[in-house]
Scaffold this active site. Structure first.
Site, short mmCIF file in Angstrom:
data_model
loop_
_atom_site.label_atom_id
_atom_site.label_comp_id
_atom_site.label_asym_id
_atom_site.label_seq_id
_atom_site.Cartn_x
_atom_site.Cartn_y
_atom_site.Cartn_z
N GLY A 130 4.74 8.65 -2.13
CA GLY A 130 4.57 9.60 -1.03
C GLY A 130 5.92 10.15 -0.66
N GLU A 179 -2.31 0.09 -3.17
CA GLU A 179 -1.81 -1.33 -2.83
C GLU A 179 -2.66 -2.18 -3.62
OE1 GLU A 179 0.92 -2.13 -1.14
OE2 GLU A 179 1.49 -0.09 -0.99
N THR A 218 4.85 2.85 -8.55
CA THR A 218 3.65 3.28 -9.58
C THR A 218 4.33 4.10 -10.63
OG1 THR A 218 1.98 2.45 -7.93
CG2 THR A 218 1.55 4.03 -9.71
#
Lengths: 657, 657
Positions: free
Chosen positions: B176, B420, B137
């Site tokens: 993350g 997601e 992303t």
């Protein structure tokens, strides 16, 4: 955004003036905003990165500065119009302390205190020698006031009250400003004289030493810990173990205890209901509706800037606002902001009219006003907080970041669903009034917000075109019919159950799920009707009137389309008409979309108030996001954590554990 | 609660075993739970009071301990069953770091890497010499993958790729473990060879020095700041300015670039879709459904302990669970937890069946599986997170406190609606498949989750009693009919618009609001049907089967009653039948209510996992609340803030500012 602003087809400033209640009001509001936003000591910054402690300390610091420096400098007082009307809600946000001191403690002192008591405590409170909280809610009881357990037992011999929390759940819990700041509490306790209970009464209780700030003997006090929001506020707990206060500390405007223990009531406690109405109207506007307006501003601007995906294959990416699903997420809430803003205004006006009647000892309007404010409180707070969350999600991943500003806006707005009367309890209070009305409508003419119940004829909607469903009178009729019919049905079930032998409390409980729905229908009806008739009376240019009509219709249609079941079940709309209403909503979305940026600009929230990288006026989303992220607390140190845990313990340069 | 537990009329342990998939599974899960909960180094405590920094550091500490001490001690490995299945979701919660490293980076290395690449990097990753993130992303693009802007340009001369972010919005954003922990990134970038674009490809990029942990040249990396939840995770940003990596760092299982710049594809990228399905099924169960189960456990236990108000006037206060409005808020979500848990299991099983077919080169099942997983992801994540928030509010004021545990549960579950694949995009992907199906149903027989479309006959429901609406076959028929009819209507609108000359992309956009509703209807149908047929096949005692049937009916009826409009519009239910369905739901609430505590006990969440003062097994709500509050960070110091600001500056002992 500049290009978007070029296509807005109405005068944004005109709409801002209408929203504010006149050009003069806008001018005054902006004057205050300028003062605040140009003073670096009082501007908010980067609250989304701060810890709870930092938020609390900063709130105290800012507030102290406001009262001791800024107000005197500007020649304002805490009760001057600049401060009262505009300070809190559209100019400085909620990052301040002493909200309960200024907004609840002082007004309650004025409401409950005798003239002597006010003369004694008010000047100290105004100078913050006394910092007060309002301590009513207990750990074990909230909305159900009669269940509160803290007692104030009169000791005739010493002419004192003994305040006591008989068990842990009787501890005061939640009062704002209590945890760390307050040195006094306006405390509600069950009055007991000679073993007899006299109900809840207000007492002035000093809880901390005025010099050392340490809790007084018998007092346990502290902060209740982290919450969804309200980081700035030190919501607290307060346990009182046989704490003695003088007899004179019972606030005795309405009731008094004589030295010999004689109990005297002086005034009706109806007044209390009146002030609850006022408080609810203020809360809705300041905490729920303005929060929704901020979230709309952020989501609309971001959706115009954010490009994602091709609409037409092979063509460049388009702004996400071009997707109908996005318009459907955003624009009904823009409409809701306008529509509910004016409904809250109407509630305030109705309260003001009531206080004038009350001066003539006419309190006949109170039941309706109380029911309306309870219903409004529940429905508007829920609609607004649900809407804010939908708007947050509409911003995708960045909506989940505090950088968007929306998480903090939501976290304080959603509290509104719970405080000042839990929403379901509020809905059922309103329902009780409505059931009473419908049962009397054959014999008594209804007035005010329930006047629509007088028309009890069966009918159906005759509209057979999409454009027909954009007519406000058509929409108002839909809502009135629906509200009346679901009320009739619920009242019928109630009387059916009791007729068949069920105890009335049980029948009420068995019907309560329906009754909640009844109130939602009634209040939505009130909101739509109020705005529709407000537009008719409004003097403004044609483009502005146009856009307001579209907003009203969009709000109404989105409500209809979200609960078509009701309208079909009562037989007012046919399946085909539901389809027409649905198409009408889609057409309105396309119609309003070019004006979207103008509609949120007209709310006139400054960037300082929005605290959002996504929703700033200039639309420079990505630069702001990056600048904001660099300030993350985790970026302050580069490698400490790595050296402490990851390198040494995991990669194993050295043995640990 | 003990009294409540006495009246539960089924075997709680039996239901736990069914939920877990067998008694052996329960046993294994508890064995792991015991190990963790008896190790003070790895137990979670008081996360609701911690700052972001404390949460992150504690997450790293705990995770390092897990991998370096606890696993070796117990003889487990990161891929052993104990760890894989149970560690994360029902035993230790989310307060751990390296979730992306272990859950995405390593699996993606295995999926995208050649055998040599896996042999080179996997051992390092397993020993945490390499700590990896998955960087896909970007700040400017999420779900729309083709829009990603980071490029990897092949430099033939040096046999290197040059990774570059052409503008600020091309920066990687959100991964993350990236912000502070990772030293490598599995990075998706647009492959460019000789000026030609080859689409997104995975690259292994080292981002930090392995010894000093400082960013390498050309790399800007950091934490993106505070969010709604995920405090423990260092979601990060990553900017690459002309960063060079060896040719061998393109993960080349599916595509390779030869030294001379020749591009070779080796395998279908359909595989990628397969792994997305797997990931979605895992996420739903671990992040959404189990979160809903936790919130149910807390809200149900608290509602049984909390007393508020008199139901029968003059009688003692009753637990809030006695109010129908409270039962209506809670019990449908208990039902939803069970029903969606098994629907997610079905999705996983379907995926496993598909991978077996795939081994025989049969990928015909992929489109259906992909659509189903997209629709499930969107509908279940939204239902669960909305439910958690309703459950939080049902706990009144204390639900707003982190002491309830629900705010933290919600804050991570709601992220599921966005990551997601953003939910609206997911819904429309599923819709595309469904429209294709309905347009082919006349000529092709549908199988799997869309088999119900084969039956296209018009009909109506013939049930005319409340009890009839508790029959599962009746309810399944309702949902299948509704889903088919709303799909038919939307498909008709689409073809009508294109027949009248509208471009198909535009017609799609104009119909997208309806299509979103279509998918919700389809997926709810899938969930109800799956559970209803699952119960039939289940071998269990009668009381357990009974209660599962009631839960299925309650879930189905609450869905019907929330969208009666659909069922009335398609002409399947009459207004009277809607009333019967409503009464059936109310009856089921009363029926299930005595079992409420057993139903949430059966989820078997330990107090350690719930982290809730309201929802602990023993029901000692108020003692826990008080003990928790005392730990508030604001209670660490008594008078510092007072002396610093309030006393000195406000009360004015000394001049300041």
């Amino acid at each position: 955004l500049e290009k978007e602003r070029g296509q807005v087809n109405f005068n944004v400033e005109e709409l801002t003036n209408i929203y504010d209640g006149g050009a003069e009001e806008t001018k005054l509001r902006r004057k205050v905003a300028d003062v605040i936003q140009n003073d670096p000591e009082v501007r908010c910054k980067d609250i989304g990165m701060m810890t709870r402690e930092e938020r609390y300390i900063d709130g105290v610091r800012r507030c102290v500065y406001l009262y001791k420096v800024l107000l005197p400098r500007e020649g304002w007082t805490p009760v001057s119009k600049e401060v009262k009307d505009y300070f809190k809600y559209r100019n400085i946000g909620k990052e301040r302390s002493f909200g309960v001191h200024a907004g609840v403690f002082i007004p309650c002192l004025l409401s409950f205190g005798s003239d002597e008591q006010i003369a004694k405590w008010l000047p100290l409170a105004m100078q913050f020698q006394i910092i007060g909280t309002y301590a009513q809610t207990e750990m074990g009881h909230g909305t159900f006031l009669r269940g509160l357990q803290t007692t104030a037992t009169y000791d005739k011999k010493n002419k004192e009250f003994v305040i006591n929390c008989p068990e842990i759940s009787a501890m005061k819990w939640w009062p704002g400003d209590l945890g760390k700041s307050a040195n006094h509490a306006l405390l509600m306790a069950q009055l007991v004289i000679d073993g007899k209970k006299y109900g809840m009464h207000p007492f002035m209780v000093q809880i901390r030493d005025l010099t050392t700030h340490m809790p007084l003997p018998g007092i346990t006090v502290g902060d209740i810990g982290n919450k969804v929001g309200f980081e700035t506020t030190d919501n607290g707990f307060l346990h009182l173990n046989q704490v003695r206060i003088p007899r004179e500390n019972l606030l005795c405007k309405n009731a008094e205890v004589k030295p010999n223990g004689t109990y005297l009531t002086k005034a009706s406690d109806k007044m209390v209901y009146g002030s609850m109405v006022r408080l609810r109207a203020i809360i809705l506007e300041s905490e729920a509706v303005s929060a929704l307006g901020k979230a709309c501003t952020i989501a609309v601007r971001y959706s115009l800037v954010r490009c994602q995906g091709e609409l037409e294959p092979g063509k460049p990416e388009v702004s996400v606002m071009e997707y109908m699903t996005q318009q459907k997420k955003l624009l009904p809430y823009v409409a809701m902001t306008y529509v509910t803003h004016f409904a809250c205004l109407k509630l305030s006006n109705q309260y003001n009219a009531f206080t004038r009647e009350m001066d003539n000892n006419d309190i006949s309007g109170l039941p309706e006003l109380h029911a309306l404010s309870a219903g409004m409180k529940a429905v508007v707070s829920e609609q607004c907080s649900d809407g804010i969350e939908i708007l947050r999600k509409s911003c995708g991943g960045h909506g989940y970041s505090n950088a968007s500003g929306i998480p903090i806006i939501w976290s304080s707005a959603v509290a509104c669903c719970t405080y000042e009367g839990e929403n379901t309890v509020m809905l059922l209070q309103c329902a009780r009034y409505l059931v009473k009305c419908i049962n009397q409508v054959q014999t008594t003419r209804m007035v005010g917000s329930v006047a629509y119940l007088n028309n009890m004829t069966q009918s159906t909607c005759h509209v057979d075109s999409v454009s027909g469903f954009k007519q406000l009178d058509v929409l108002v009729a839909c809502f009135q019919y629906r509200a009346r019919e679901v009320l009739k049905t619920a009242a019928l079930k109630l009387s059916h159950l009791t007729k068949h032998g069920m105890a009335s409390y049980n029948a009420w409980n068995q019907s309560s799920v329906e009754l909640v729905n009844v109130v939602k229908a009634h209040i939505t009806q009130f909101i739509v009707t109020t705005f529709a008739s407000g537009i008719t009376e409004l003097e403004c240019t044609k483009p502005v009137k146009n856009v307001l009509q579209q907003l009203c219709a969009l709000y109404a249609l989105s409500c209809i389309n979200a609960s078509t079941g009701d309208f079909l079940k009562v037989g007012y709309l046919s399946p085909r008409q539901c389809d027409l209403a649905h198409e009408a909503e889609l057409e309105l979305l396309s119609c309003i979309r070019p004006n979207a940026v103008g509609l949120v600009d007209a709310f006139d929230f400054s960037d300082d108030l929005l605290q959002s990288c996504l929703g700033a006026y200039d639309g420079n989303v990505y630069e702001r996001l990056f600048a904001w992220a660099k300030k993350s607390p985790l970026n302050k140190t580069e490698v400490t954590i790595y050296q402490q845990y990851i390198q040494i313990r995991l990669i194993g340069r050295r043995k640990a554990f």
